[in-house]
Write an enzyme that holds these catalytic residues in place. Structure first.
Site, short mmCIF file in Angstrom:
data_model
loop_
_atom_site.label_atom_id
_atom_site.label_comp_id
_atom_site.label_asym_id
_atom_site.label_seq_id
_atom_site.Cartn_x
_atom_site.Cartn_y
_atom_site.Cartn_z
CB CYS A 213 11.92 -25.29 -3.04
SG CYS A 213 11.81 -24.67 -1.35
CG ASP B 131 10.67 6.36 -38.02
OD1 ASP B 131 10.11 7.43 -38.26
OD2 ASP B 131 11.86 6.14 -38.27
CB CYS C 179 14.97 -21.64 -0.78
SG CYS C 179 14.91 -23.30 -0.11
#
Length: 749
Positions: A21, A442, A24
């Site tokens: 989870c 550009d 953890c």
């Protein structure tokens, strides 16, 4: 805008095992960050820890992870594959479901009940509450030994509490005789609840949460398939041509070698249907190459001697001989995989807040459950009611959804982007793209083809042969598109030796030929050296569209010899791209080092809002900064070395993959195909991914904000709580998977 990150040259990755989870992951991350000199981030979805340290000690880091109750190993290409968690979970879910179904039916359907049915339910539920829930119990025990609590702790306590309460009720509480069923007490008033058994809760909650974890794990695997495809696209071996002595001189023979023995300069044979082993240049043969894995473009690209090819792409037909130009981690495919993996391991600011909450969430829920039990024992109608509310509080809480909100969306979004040829560098790029209102483009190579062609020339004080000889000789020292066009226009010109060649990026080149000082460049650049182009020379070749051309002038020893007019037309897809950007409500700015006339001409053709022309690479940075100072959030699109500083300065840098490595490194988003039409799609994907992350986090927070008070209040039955908890994680993951269906479109909104 490229954000500052720890020095990637000292970064390592650990594969983490045992995380179940988000709390953890938060615990592992906290432990690693407690190591002096270490900065770490742990991703629950990818099960990896990314660590930056000046002198990383892998063994010490692994030991630190193990102190937190998990296993770790250094990640590498040779790392053994992880066990198939999907198959193991599927097997556990199926077996648990077979036992759980009759438990629920017997508990909730009175007509099928018979004398002593409770003991049958106990016999069926026991394997589920023990073997089926064993992953939760094991994880809870391991974390308890380290003084920690996780989501598995909540599930384990809830399942064990329901099981032991039921044993107590059956053996000592008389539930075996009472036989009150779930169908009677699901929403029963407090005063009607007796000594109940909760075996159906222990079994069903286990099965629901196992099912949710199975669906979650499978979805995470599916979301990461794009990265897996990139990593698997590389070949293990290459056919290398090596010279050996023969009866009539040296001959080439094919030798199969491991890919890690391939060196730059090696000549490789690629047979029809084979994957190209590494990046290189075709030296012999012609064929069509399927580059869809890398660029997302389904139409094969025709290649012939001199063409560049990308490792991992497929040779459709024809035998090719190629020379390796990049190998190993330097290849295009490896760099793509690195960018995607780095993005998937990133964390958005909102996710870091969610991680902090997850880190304290489980202990708070345990305390809240105990307080709920005590409160209902004191003020509630019965011990059974208090027990039910406490167990529901344990089971309903779910930090997993919080932990999965960002990584699963990043897995799906970056994976889908890779399939489309769009590389998102990470959550920072997504967050920066949120408020973009101006797109700066550009001109040369981005909006236009980049293939300049000579329209006409004016020769003044020189013979035409001498004019082209000097011009081509000096321009041969440059790789600029204008230089390439001039050299290509006069292949018969005499090329002489040039000394002291120098280039002034974006303006011109100079050198010395037979002692004569030669300059080739724009009139403004020559004027800086007090060489003025006379009006009569500039107008010698009159054309009403003269301003649409780029003029390059040649001066020898301070005397103008003449000039050349070149043009660069817009790309076919440029018009549709500008329209799509306008449809998204974005201002479009043309930023170029070219002169004002050609820039205005292209802008007029495409309907661009604003033109900033005649700027140097430093000037591009200043122009982007000026737009930001005006309050605009700027996305810069470019492909050349001279675009890299501006890409890094912009809020979001979008590099076209057909350009240079410097541009790609500076970009937050890279379009591998190099097509300008992918820019709206890239912005749309970034917006969609960020929106999914924010939506996931909202629902994850909202679920807990609404559900926990209902459980504390005794409104929710533990069975419903278990199903709701499992659904919350599945919802977040499946919501993220919708990004896998994202479609590229120039008119993306």
């Amino acid at each position: 805008m490229s954000l500052t990150t720890p020095d990637s040259s000292h970064s390592i990755q650990l594969d983490i095992d045992g995380m179940t989870c988000a709390s953890c992951a938060q615990r592992v991350e906290k432990g690693l960050n407690n190591v002096p000199g270490v900065t770490a981030t742990v991703n629950y979805a990818t099960e990896k820890a990314t660590i930056w340290a000046s002198e990383p000690d892998v063994s010490a880091l692994v030991e630190q992870v193990e102190k937190s109750g998990y296993k770790a190993r250094a990640h590498s290409a040779e790392s053994p594959p992880k066990p198939d968690k999907v198959a193991a979970l599927r097997r556990r879910v199926l077996i648990s479901s077979i036992f759980t179904l009759p438990v629920v039916v017997l508990s909730m359907v009175p007509p099928v009940q018979f004398p002593g049915w409770q003991w049958v339910v106990l016999a069926l539920a026991a394997p589920v509450a023990t073997w089926g829930a064993w992953p939760f119990h094991r994880s809870a025990w391991v974390n308890a030994k380290h003084g920690q609590a996780t989501m598995d702790t909540l599930v384990s306590i809830g399942v064990l509490a329901a099981s032991f309460w039921s044993l107590y009720a059956l053996i000592l509480g008389g539930a075996g005789e009472i036989g009150m069923t779930m169908s009677m007490h699901l929403f029963a008033p407090p005063d009607q609840i007796g000594n109940e058994i909760y075996l159906e809760v222990a079994a069903a909650v286990t099965t629901f949460i196992l099912l949710g974890r199975y669906l979650e794990t499978r979805a995470k695997r599916d979301a990461g398939k794009a990265l897996a495809s990139l990593l698997e696209a590389g070949v293990a071996e290459a056919r290398v041509l090596r010279e050996v002595p023969g009866p009539e001189g040296s001959i080439d023979i094919e030798t199969v070698v491991p890919i890690d023995q391939l060196a730059v300069g090696s000549r490789c044979v690629v047979r029809p249907g084979d994957r190209i082993p590494t990046d290189g240049t075709v030296v012999e043969g012609s064929s069509a190459v399927d580059q869809s894995l890398v660029t997302g473009e389904s139409v094969p690209v025709e290649v012939q001697p001199g063409a560049s090819v990308i490792g991992g792409t497929i040779n459709a037909h024809g035998r090719l001989v190629m020379e390796a130009t990049r190998v190993g981690a330097d290849t295009h495919l490896a760099r793509m995989a690195t960018i995607v993996e780095r993005a998937q391991n990133g964390k958005a600011r909102a996710q870091r807040l969610a991680d902090q909450i997850s880190g304290v969430f489980v202990p708070i829920v345990i305390v809240l459950s105990i307080l709920t039990l005590i409160g209902w024992l004191v003020f509630g109608p019965s011990a059974e009611w208090a027990f039910r509310a406490a167990v529901a509080t344990l089971i309903i809480a779910c930090p997993c959804a919080l932990g999965l909100a960002t990584p699963t969306a990043l897995l799906a979004g970056t994976g889908r982007g890779a399939e489309l040829g769009i590389l998102l560098s990470g959550p920072e790029a997504l967050e920066a793209s949120r408020h973009v209102d101006t797109v700066v483009l550009d001109k040369t190579g981005t909006l236009t083809t980049g293939s300049m062609s000579v329209s006409h020339s004016v020769v003044w004080h020189a013979r035409r042969d001498d004019f082209w000889s000097y011009l081509v000789s000096v321009e041969s020292t440059s790789s600029h598109p204008i230089a390439q066009a001039l050299v290509a226009h006069a292949p018969a010109a005499t090329v002489v030796s040039v000394e002291q060649a120098a280039a002034d990026a974006g303006f011109g080149v100079s050198g010395t030929i037979d002692g004569h000082s030669v300059q080739v460049g724009r009139s403004s650049w020559l004027a800086a050296g007090e060489l003025v182009v006379p009006d009569e020379l500039a107008e010698a070749f009159y054309d009403e569209r003269l301003d649409a051309y780029t003029a390059v002038w040649l001066a020898v020893d301070g005397e103008l010899w003449g000039g050349v007019y070149l043009s660069d037309e817009p790309k076919v897809q440029a018009q549709a791209t500008i329209t799509a950007l306008h449809n998204r409500g974005l201002q479009v700015v043309l930023l170029t080092g070219d002169s004002q006339g050609p820039a205005e001409h292209v802008a007029g053709q495409l309907g661009i809002d604003r033109v900033i022309a005649g700027v140097s690479p430093e000037g591009k940075v200043q122009a982007v900064t000026a737009l930001q100072d005006e309050g605009h959030r700027v996305a810069m699109v470019g492909d050349g070395i001279n675009d890299a500083p501006a890409l890094a300065t912009a809020n979001v840098g979008i590099a076209l993959g057909s350009g240079t490595d410097q541009a790609m490194s500076a970009g937050d988003i890279t379009i591998t195909r190099g097509d300008i039409e992918q820019v709206p799609t890239a912005l749309a994907l970034a917006s969609k991914t960020l929106g999914t992350i924010r939506g996931n986090l909202f629902w994850a927070f909202a679920y807990n904000v609404v559900a926990i008070p209902l459980a504390v209040g005794g409104v929710l039955n533990p069975l419903i709580a278990g199903a709701a908890m499992a659904f919350s994680s599945v919802f977040v993951v499946t919501n993220s998977l919708r990004l896998r269906r994202f479609r590229a479109t120039t008119a993306a909104a």
